[in-house]
Motif scaffolding. Sequence first.
Motif, mmCIF file in Angstrom:
data_model
loop_
_atom_site.group_PDB
_atom_site.id
_atom_site.type_symbol
_atom_site.label_atom_id
_atom_site.label_comp_id
_atom_site.label_asym_id
_atom_site.label_seq_id
_atom_site.Cartn_x
_atom_site.Cartn_y
_atom_site.Cartn_z
ATOM 1 N N ASP A 146 53.931 -94.794 30.040
ATOM 2 C CA ASP A 146 52.844 -93.889 29.646
ATOM 3 C C ASP A 146 52.071 -94.500 28.480
ATOM 4 O OD1 ASP A 146 54.016 -92.131 31.471
ATOM 5 O OD2 ASP A 146 54.972 -90.919 29.929
ATOM 6 N N ASP A 193 54.777 -85.315 30.851
ATOM 7 C CA ASP A 193 54.723 -85.105 32.293
ATOM 8 C C ASP A 193 54.813 -83.609 32.615
ATOM 9 O OD1 ASP A 193 54.712 -87.871 32.515
ATOM 10 O OD2 ASP A 193 56.861 -87.997 32.911
ATOM 11 N N ILE A 225 48.109 -82.976 32.374
ATOM 12 C CA ILE A 225 47.610 -83.587 33.601
ATOM 13 C C ILE A 225 47.773 -82.562 34.715
ATOM 14 C CG2 ILE A 225 48.031 -86.011 33.036
ATOM 15 C CD1 ILE A 225 50.648 -85.771 34.706
ATOM 16 N N ASP A 226 47.032 -82.745 35.777
ATOM 17 C CA ASP A 226 47.156 -81.868 36.935
ATOM 18 C C ASP A 226 48.573 -81.998 37.497
ATOM 19 O OD1 ASP A 226 47.022 -80.946 39.729
ATOM 20 O OD2 ASP A 226 44.860 -80.868 39.382
ATOM 21 N N LYS A 267 49.651 -81.967 40.340
ATOM 22 C CA LYS A 267 49.798 -82.768 41.562
ATOM 23 C C LYS A 267 50.196 -84.218 41.253
ATOM 24 C CE LYS A 267 44.901 -83.872 42.135
ATOM 25 N NZ LYS A 267 43.723 -83.581 42.918
ATOM 26 N N TYR A 268 49.923 -84.686 40.040
ATOM 27 C CA TYR A 268 50.291 -86.055 39.672
ATOM 28 C C TYR A 268 51.716 -86.121 39.105
ATOM 29 C CZ TYR A 268 45.279 -86.754 40.138
ATOM 30 O OH TYR A 268 44.000 -86.803 40.613
ATOM 31 N N ARG A 269 52.205 -85.025 38.584
ATOM 32 C CA ARG A 269 53.549 -84.871 38.015
ATOM 33 C C ARG A 269 53.834 -85.732 36.792
ATOM 34 N NH1 ARG A 269 57.688 -82.403 39.792
ATOM 35 N NH2 ARG A 269 59.164 -84.079 39.516
ATOM 36 N N GLN A 270 53.489 -87.005 36.827
ATOM 37 C CA GLN A 270 53.810 -87.889 35.712
ATOM 38 C C GLN A 270 52.550 -88.585 35.195
ATOM 39 O OE1 GLN A 270 56.955 -90.526 36.908
ATOM 40 N NE2 GLN A 270 58.459 -88.889 36.849
ATOM 41 N N ASP A 325 51.778 -91.895 36.773
ATOM 42 C CA ASP A 325 51.300 -91.877 38.163
ATOM 43 C C ASP A 325 49.889 -91.308 38.296
ATOM 44 O OD1 ASP A 325 53.726 -92.934 39.005
ATOM 45 O OD2 ASP A 325 54.613 -90.963 39.396
ATOM 46 N N THR A 326 49.315 -90.884 37.202
ATOM 47 C CA THR A 326 47.978 -90.307 37.216
ATOM 48 C C THR A 326 46.942 -91.428 37.259
ATOM 49 O OG1 THR A 326 48.809 -88.469 35.886
ATOM 50 C CG2 THR A 326 46.427 -88.763 35.952
ATOM 51 N N PRO A 327 45.935 -91.311 38.132
ATOM 52 C CA PRO A 327 44.894 -92.348 38.171
ATOM 53 C C PRO A 327 44.270 -92.564 36.794
ATOM 54 C CG PRO A 327 44.636 -90.815 40.001
ATOM 55 C CD PRO A 327 45.691 -90.236 39.097
ATOM 56 N N VAL A 330 41.349 -90.451 35.722
ATOM 57 C CA VAL A 330 41.724 -89.072 35.382
ATOM 58 C C VAL A 330 42.300 -89.036 33.965
ATOM 59 C CG1 VAL A 330 43.233 -87.121 35.964
ATOM 60 C CG2 VAL A 330 42.104 -88.412 37.785
#
Length: 119
Positions: free
Chosen positions: A15, A61, A85-86, A88-91, A94-96, A99
């Motif tokens: 992160d 996260d 974070i949204d 849907k990304y959870r971590q 892993d978020t673009p 974003v």
Amino acid sequence: MDNESKVLIVEGKQDKQRIKRILDDEDVFILCTFGTLGVHAIEELVDDYYLFDRDVYIFTDTDEPGEKLRKMLNQELSHAENIYIDKKYRQVEDTPEYVLASTLQAANMNVKVEYLKGL
């Protein structure tokens, strides 16, 4: 850390590395907790980094360990601002990147323009 007035608390090393690449803000110190901490360890962080005297942002996260850490940090640092974070990304890792850049920019942090291109 003397010049940084903002502290961004994240969970993992990945992160921290991703966010460090995206930020264009020398005023932000990224503090990595390396996962879930106990109350004593959080108290040490607060004291060691003078977190009561700084603008603190919590960016964990959306999974159970991340939410648990966020809750513990918020109990110690009631003045901290939470960044999410949204789900849907959870971590964070892993978020673009675009974003993450948009999310950090919304928290008044300077980001490198090239990471906003996906918007």
